[in-house]
Scaffold this motif. Sequence first.
Motif, short mmCIF file in Angstrom:
data_model
loop_
_atom_site.label_atom_id
_atom_site.label_comp_id
_atom_site.label_asym_id
_atom_site.label_seq_id
_atom_site.Cartn_x
_atom_site.Cartn_y
_atom_site.Cartn_z
N THR A 7 15.55 -2.71 69.85
CA THR A 7 14.76 -1.81 68.93
C THR A 7 15.77 -0.51 69.09
O THR A 7 14.82 -0.27 68.16
CB THR A 7 13.80 -1.20 70.52
N PHE A 8 17.03 -0.48 69.19
CA PHE A 8 17.26 0.86 68.55
C PHE A 8 19.25 0.73 68.03
O PHE A 8 19.96 1.18 67.37
CB PHE A 8 17.88 1.96 69.28
N ARG A 9 19.07 -0.39 68.24
CA ARG A 9 20.42 -0.84 67.71
C ARG A 9 21.04 0.00 66.05
O ARG A 9 21.72 0.56 65.36
CB ARG A 9 20.55 -2.39 67.63
N THR A 10 20.00 -0.47 64.48
CA THR A 10 19.90 -0.40 64.04
C THR A 10 20.55 0.99 63.62
O THR A 10 20.79 1.97 62.97
CB THR A 10 18.80 -0.19 63.01
N ARG A 11 19.65 2.24 64.57
CA ARG A 11 19.51 3.23 64.59
C ARG A 11 20.87 3.73 65.07
O ARG A 11 21.30 4.93 64.59
CB ARG A 11 18.46 3.76 65.61
N ILE A 12 21.85 3.47 65.93
CA ILE A 12 22.92 3.74 66.72
C ILE A 12 24.27 3.43 65.62
O ILE A 12 24.88 4.26 65.90
CB ILE A 12 23.14 3.41 68.18
N TYR A 13 23.64 2.26 64.93
CA TYR A 13 24.85 1.67 63.92
C TYR A 13 24.84 2.59 62.89
O TYR A 13 25.61 1.89 62.05
CB TYR A 13 25.33 0.50 63.97
N SER A 14 24.04 3.36 62.25
CA SER A 14 23.68 3.56 60.92
C SER A 14 23.94 4.63 60.54
O SER A 14 24.95 4.71 59.20
CB SER A 14 21.76 4.39 61.01
N ASN A 71 28.19 11.78 68.79
CA ASN A 71 28.25 11.34 70.48
C ASN A 71 27.30 10.22 70.64
O ASN A 71 27.71 9.99 71.93
CB ASN A 71 28.33 13.09 71.22
N PHE A 72 25.75 10.92 70.93
CA PHE A 72 24.88 10.31 71.33
C PHE A 72 24.98 8.65 71.00
O PHE A 72 25.05 7.97 71.47
CB PHE A 72 23.34 11.09 71.21
N ALA A 73 25.02 8.34 69.12
CA ALA A 73 25.25 7.40 69.19
C ALA A 73 26.21 6.26 69.38
O ALA A 73 26.38 4.99 70.11
CB ALA A 73 25.24 7.32 67.40
N SER A 74 27.29 6.99 69.84
CA SER A 74 28.70 6.43 70.30
C SER A 74 28.54 5.72 71.67
O SER A 74 28.78 4.98 72.45
CB SER A 74 29.89 7.19 70.53
N THR A 75 27.50 6.80 73.05
CA THR A 75 27.20 6.98 73.96
C THR A 75 26.44 5.15 74.15
O THR A 75 26.61 4.27 75.13
CB THR A 75 27.05 7.76 75.06
N ARG A 76 25.66 5.46 73.03
CA ARG A 76 24.67 4.18 73.63
C ARG A 76 25.34 2.85 73.04
O ARG A 76 24.53 1.60 73.00
CB ARG A 76 23.49 4.67 72.02
N ARG A 77 25.84 2.56 72.16
CA ARG A 77 26.90 1.53 71.87
C ARG A 77 27.83 1.37 73.06
O ARG A 77 27.93 -0.46 72.80
CB ARG A 77 27.45 2.17 70.96
#
Length: 320
Positions: free
Chosen positions: A204-211, A219-225
């Motif tokens: 549900t959030f993959r597209t957002r954190i790799y966009s 930094n938030f996106a990197s943590t979630r990856r």
Amino acid sequence: MDNIRSITLTITLSLFLFFTTIPSEAQLSPTFYDSRCANATSIIRTVIRRAVSAERRMAASLIRLHFHDCFVQGCDASILLDNADGIQSEKDAGPNANSVRGFEVIEAAKREVERGCPRIVSCADILTLAARDASVAVGGPTWTVRLGRRDSTTANRAQANTDLPGPFSTLAQLISAFGNKGLSPTDMVALSGSHTIGQAQCVTFRTRIYSNGTDIDPNFASTRRRTCPQTGGNSNLAPLDLVTPVSFDNNYFRNLVQLRGLLQSDQVLFTDSTRQLVTDYSNNPQRFASDFASAMVRMSEIQPTLGQNGIIRRVCNAIN
């Protein structure tokens, strides 16, 4: 003759006043069960507290379960029904499949209530009370629940697929979806604040954190990856609120201000017409708590099944 007319008029007027002032069973009331099952609310509260104590995440699941029920043909416990002849369960709808949970907690509460008050308390009311009690169990606000809902005899999988907002919704789509249920943009933002607890699946959030978009903190996106790879791991979970994921507070809105909303449907709230409200909630937890409680009341009273309509189910997952 005049005396007879006078007496007739008096009787007619008296009957009119009587029938227009007696309470109607087709109305919701916080005291609905007081004379027939006085311990119902305390029994349900005990079951919910026990479930949340065993698993804090369950609080978010119960609030979401109530939300997903009310958005499909009103707050009638239709989401609790399993597949059967003539029933296509809402549990298998896209927004619910392998996602919505907490059914066993509602069934446990129903069993406890049935022991002392058979066929009196509806599953719809149990689900509504469970959402309130779940909020309180993790430090969230409380509110008065008006009772008297009855249970549906049908489910509506098609409506669940069309009416429930998804994690990729735009702001306009969210406002429209909530507006179709009689809820304002303020209600929508406040109710979204329930994401201060709970978790979401990687898909549900993959597209957002790799966009690599401008609306997400890198930094938030990197943590979630780390727990959500570009391929695989669709069901891997991440907290919707990184800071206090099992406590009901306003950190969800602080995250949005910092561009750390996990879902697209979260972060879009910090744009356009709802941006200022998100900022206000991030600075004023009391206002958020108050607005959330008010919005939960309004949501819980979307098209309730009342009076002689519907049934009181013996168990929540099947028609009697």
